[in-house]
Design a protein around this motif. Sequence first.
Motif, PDB file in Angstrom:
ATOM      1  N   PRO A 173     -71.211  82.714 -46.835  1.00  0.00           N
ATOM      2  CA  PRO A 173     -70.803  84.071 -46.566  1.00  0.00           C
ATOM      3  C   PRO A 173     -70.989  84.981 -47.460  1.00  0.00           C
ATOM      4  CG  PRO A 173     -68.640  82.669 -46.976  1.00  0.00           C
ATOM      5  CD  PRO A 173     -69.967  81.840 -46.902  1.00  0.00           C
ATOM      6  N   TYR A 174     -71.095  86.226 -47.172  1.00  0.00           N
ATOM      7  CA  TYR A 174     -71.090  87.333 -47.961  1.00  0.00           C
ATOM      8  C   TYR A 174     -69.636  87.428 -48.555  1.00  0.00           C
ATOM      9  CZ  TYR A 174     -75.489  89.239 -46.569  1.00  0.00           C
ATOM     10  OH  TYR A 174     -76.865  89.517 -46.002  1.00  0.00           O
ATOM     11  N   GLY A 175     -69.446  87.920 -49.931  1.00  0.00           N
ATOM     12  CA  GLY A 175     -68.256  88.223 -50.648  1.00  0.00           C
ATOM     13  C   GLY A 175     -68.541  89.242 -51.769  1.00  0.00           C
ATOM     14  N   ILE A 176     -67.579  89.435 -52.465  1.00  0.00           N
ATOM     15  CA  ILE A 176     -67.368  90.383 -53.506  1.00  0.00           C
ATOM     16  C   ILE A 176     -68.660  90.040 -54.465  1.00  0.00           C
ATOM     17  CG2 ILE A 176     -65.834  89.175 -55.275  1.00  0.00           C
ATOM     18  CD1 ILE A 176     -64.745  91.653 -56.225  1.00  0.00           C
ATOM     19  N   ALA A 177     -69.065  88.767 -54.756  1.00  0.00           N
ATOM     20  CA  ALA A 177     -70.230  88.491 -55.698  1.00  0.00           C
ATOM     21  C   ALA A 177     -71.411  89.165 -55.297  1.00  0.00           C
ATOM     22  CB  ALA A 177     -70.177  87.088 -55.760  1.00  0.00           C
ATOM     23  N   ASP A 178     -71.599  89.243 -54.041  1.00  0.00           N
ATOM     24  CA  ASP A 178     -72.768  89.876 -53.326  1.00  0.00           C
ATOM     25  C   ASP A 178     -72.538  91.214 -53.436  1.00  0.00           C
ATOM     26  OD1 ASP A 178     -74.160  87.515 -51.970  1.00  0.00           O
ATOM     27  OD2 ASP A 178     -72.073  87.501 -51.148  1.00  0.00           O
ATOM     28  N   ALA A 179     -71.401  92.076 -53.558  1.00  0.00           N
ATOM     29  CA  ALA A 179     -71.560  93.419 -53.515  1.00  0.00           C
ATOM     30  C   ALA A 179     -71.764  93.858 -55.095  1.00  0.00           C
ATOM     31  CB  ALA A 179     -70.015  93.849 -53.190  1.00  0.00           C
ATOM     32  N   LEU A 180     -71.232  92.680 -55.948  1.00  0.00           N
ATOM     33  CA  LEU A 180     -71.462  93.099 -57.351  1.00  0.00           C
ATOM     34  C   LEU A 180     -72.988  93.004 -57.829  1.00  0.00           C
ATOM     35  CD1 LEU A 180     -68.376  91.187 -58.969  1.00  0.00           C
ATOM     36  CD2 LEU A 180     -68.739  93.719 -58.841  1.00  0.00           C
ATOM     37  N   ASP A 181     -73.635  92.102 -56.842  1.00  0.00           N
ATOM     38  CA  ASP A 181     -75.196  91.850 -57.295  1.00  0.00           C
ATOM     39  C   ASP A 181     -75.887  93.178 -56.811  1.00  0.00           C
ATOM     40  OD1 ASP A 181     -75.122  89.375 -58.292  1.00  0.00           O
ATOM     41  OD2 ASP A 181     -75.474  88.195 -56.552  1.00  0.00           O
ATOM     42  N   VAL A 182     -75.227  93.791 -55.800  1.00  0.00           N
ATOM     43  CA  VAL A 182     -76.054  95.068 -55.198  1.00  0.00           C
ATOM     44  C   VAL A 182     -75.988  96.129 -56.197  1.00  0.00           C
ATOM     45  CG1 VAL A 182     -76.047  96.965 -53.716  1.00  0.00           C
ATOM     46  CG2 VAL A 182     -75.763  94.547 -52.803  1.00  0.00           C
ATOM     47  N   ALA A 183     -74.688  96.280 -56.920  1.00  0.00           N
ATOM     48  CA  ALA A 183     -74.361  97.258 -57.798  1.00  0.00           C
ATOM     49  C   ALA A 183     -75.298  97.014 -58.980  1.00  0.00           C
ATOM     50  CB  ALA A 183     -72.912  97.135 -58.297  1.00  0.00           C
ATOM     51  N   ARG A 184     -75.500  95.760 -59.665  1.00  0.00           N
ATOM     52  CA  ARG A 184     -76.265  95.477 -60.592  1.00  0.00           C
ATOM     53  C   ARG A 184     -77.701  95.664 -60.467  1.00  0.00           C
ATOM     54  NH1 ARG A 184     -72.778  90.822 -60.647  1.00  0.00           N
ATOM     55  NH2 ARG A 184     -71.318  90.706 -62.445  1.00  0.00           N
ATOM     56  N   SER A 185     -78.311  95.681 -59.179  1.00  0.00           N
ATOM     57  CA  SER A 185     -79.633  95.849 -58.997  1.00  0.00           C
ATOM     58  C   SER A 185     -79.837  97.167 -58.989  1.00  0.00           C
ATOM     59  CB  SER A 185     -79.642  95.317 -57.467  1.00  0.00           C
ATOM     60  OG  SER A 185     -79.802  93.976 -57.437  1.00  0.00           O
ATOM     61  N   VAL A 186     -78.794  98.153 -58.402  1.00  0.00           N
ATOM     62  CA  VAL A 186     -79.179  99.570 -58.553  1.00  0.00           C
ATOM     63  C   VAL A 186     -79.120  99.992 -60.054  1.00  0.00           C
ATOM     64  CG1 VAL A 186     -78.007 101.836 -58.107  1.00  0.00           C
ATOM     65  CG2 VAL A 186     -77.900 100.088 -56.267  1.00  0.00           C
ATOM     66  N   ALA A 187     -78.076  99.483 -60.653  1.00  0.00           N
ATOM     67  CA  ALA A 187     -78.054  99.920 -62.097  1.00  0.00           C
ATOM     68  C   ALA A 187     -79.305  99.397 -62.849  1.00  0.00           C
ATOM     69  CB  ALA A 187     -76.825  99.275 -62.892  1.00  0.00           C
ATOM     70  N   TRP A 188     -80.041  98.421 -62.719  1.00  0.00           N
ATOM     71  CA  TRP A 188     -81.017  97.758 -63.221  1.00  0.00           C
ATOM     72  C   TRP A 188     -82.230  98.703 -62.884  1.00  0.00           C
ATOM     73  CZ3 TRP A 188     -85.741  96.337 -61.149  1.00  0.00           C
ATOM     74  CH2 TRP A 188     -86.480  95.415 -61.887  1.00  0.00           C
ATOM     75  N   ALA A 189     -82.253  99.193 -61.594  1.00  0.00           N
ATOM     76  CA  ALA A 189     -83.353  99.941 -61.288  1.00  0.00           C
ATOM     77  C   ALA A 189     -83.369 101.402 -62.170  1.00  0.00           C
ATOM     78  CB  ALA A 189     -83.231 100.293 -59.696  1.00  0.00           C
ATOM     79  N   VAL A 190     -82.191 101.971 -62.378  1.00  0.00           N
ATOM     80  CA  VAL A 190     -82.049 103.071 -63.326  1.00  0.00           C
ATOM     81  C   VAL A 190     -82.183 102.955 -64.564  1.00  0.00           C
ATOM     82  CG1 VAL A 190     -80.373 104.847 -63.565  1.00  0.00           C
ATOM     83  CG2 VAL A 190     -80.384 104.047 -61.248  1.00  0.00           C
ATOM     84  N   GLY A 191     -81.711 101.698 -64.930  1.00  0.00           N
ATOM     85  CA  GLY A 191     -82.020 101.372 -66.337  1.00  0.00           C
ATOM     86  C   GLY A 191     -80.875 101.326 -67.152  1.00  0.00           C
ATOM     87  N   VAL A 192     -79.641 101.285 -66.608  1.00  0.00           N
ATOM     88  CA  VAL A 192     -78.213 101.132 -67.333  1.00  0.00           C
ATOM     89  C   VAL A 192     -77.704  99.983 -67.464  1.00  0.00           C
ATOM     90  CG1 VAL A 192     -78.032 103.657 -67.044  1.00  0.00           C
ATOM     91  CG2 VAL A 192     -76.963 102.237 -65.483  1.00  0.00           C
ATOM     92  N   ASP A 193     -76.767  99.707 -68.288  1.00  0.00           N
ATOM     93  CA  ASP A 193     -76.109  98.505 -68.157  1.00  0.00           C
ATOM     94  C   ASP A 193     -74.631  98.787 -67.602  1.00  0.00           C
ATOM     95  OD1 ASP A 193     -77.936  96.897 -69.869  1.00  0.00           O
ATOM     96  OD2 ASP A 193     -77.065  97.648 -71.686  1.00  0.00           O
ATOM     97  N   LEU A 194     -74.340  97.831 -66.741  1.00  0.00           N
ATOM     98  CA  LEU A 194     -73.280  98.099 -65.768  1.00  0.00           C
ATOM     99  C   LEU A 194     -71.939  97.087 -66.334  1.00  0.00           C
ATOM    100  CD1 LEU A 194     -72.494  99.894 -63.223  1.00  0.00           C
ATOM    101  CD2 LEU A 194     -72.817  97.950 -62.045  1.00  0.00           C
ATOM    102  N   THR A 195     -71.031  97.547 -66.557  1.00  0.00           N
ATOM    103  CA  THR A 195     -69.933  96.873 -67.091  1.00  0.00           C
ATOM    104  C   THR A 195     -68.884  96.641 -65.629  1.00  0.00           C
ATOM    105  OG1 THR A 195     -70.133  97.298 -69.373  1.00  0.00           O
ATOM    106  CG2 THR A 195     -67.842  96.335 -68.690  1.00  0.00           C
ATOM    107  N   VAL A 196     -68.641  95.501 -65.500  1.00  0.00           N
ATOM    108  CA  VAL A 196     -67.605  94.998 -64.466  1.00  0.00           C
ATOM    109  C   VAL A 196     -66.121  94.707 -64.819  1.00  0.00           C
ATOM    110  CG1 VAL A 196     -67.082  93.510 -62.337  1.00  0.00           C
ATOM    111  CG2 VAL A 196     -69.532  94.308 -62.848  1.00  0.00           C
TER     112      VAL A 196
END
Length: 307
Positions: A123-146
């Motif tokens: 099932p989907y969960g918070i880990a998948d939401a965080l992966d989406v966030a990291r993918s967006v940040a990676w595309a922009v070129g910034v380091d995301l802290t959780v």
Amino acid sequence: MSQATQDAYPGIDGAGGPSVVLANALDSEQSLLRRSGVPALVDAARRNVSRGLVDVALYETSRVFLPVAGETLGTDTVPAGAALPDRDTLAALDASLPAQPFHVSALLTGNRVVKQPGVQPEPYGIADALDVARSVAWAVGVDLTVAQTTHPSLHPGRAAALLVGGRVVGVAGELLPELTEAAVLPRVVAVVELDLDALVAAAPELVSVAPIVSYPAATQDLSLVVGADVPAGDVLDAVRGGAGDLLEYARLVDDYRGSGVDEGQKSLTFALRFRATDRTLTAAEATEARDGAVRRAGERFGATLRD
């Protein structure tokens, strides 16, 4: 959008605030401009689930409208439509508008991996939401802290603040059960919302890249005990700084409080990956780098290794 919906989904910061009210709304009960992109995705997910499409992953990029309490909006100066307004008039019109940043929002519910012969559903969960966030940040070129947080829309213990350079630029987690029940959705609904304007503003002019290295990596887990009020993201920064150049990857994988950990403290577990560009690392080299991370976290936060 209704006031009840705005209250249930107050946006990234969780604090809510005033909303822009449409003077000529088609539905008087839906007269507010949104402060968050999540409610629209909840409605879309509800329609899909009601039609039997139960494994849902949606996203949207859109503007949100964020007036500030006490801010004076609007203008009495309405230029004629037959001519281009001058710069002063255009500036006055722009100043009369609230902040309207672009946000990207995503919602995931159901199964990420469907049941198949020999394969159990995932099932989907918070880990998948965080992966989406990291993918967006990676595309922009910034380091995301959780960092773990609380949010009025999200399940306690299943909510994360997303930061760039110490500034909160997003939030991710799993919606409260009462919200998913009201929307007639499965109990677990993961969501994420990011301020795209803030991400782009933080992006470097040039994105640096690292070569792909063929030498094998050495992996280790590191569990540190710190005060419960110490932000996990700050400890992760200390770990990265102390581990040195051999550290290729570090990620928080567990935040534990309970039996075996003293009251007022928590255990943070990090997955570490070490690699050299010119040789195969030894276990001793990886351990030395890990010990450097422990020393730095100890100096900054009094962190100790968990037994």
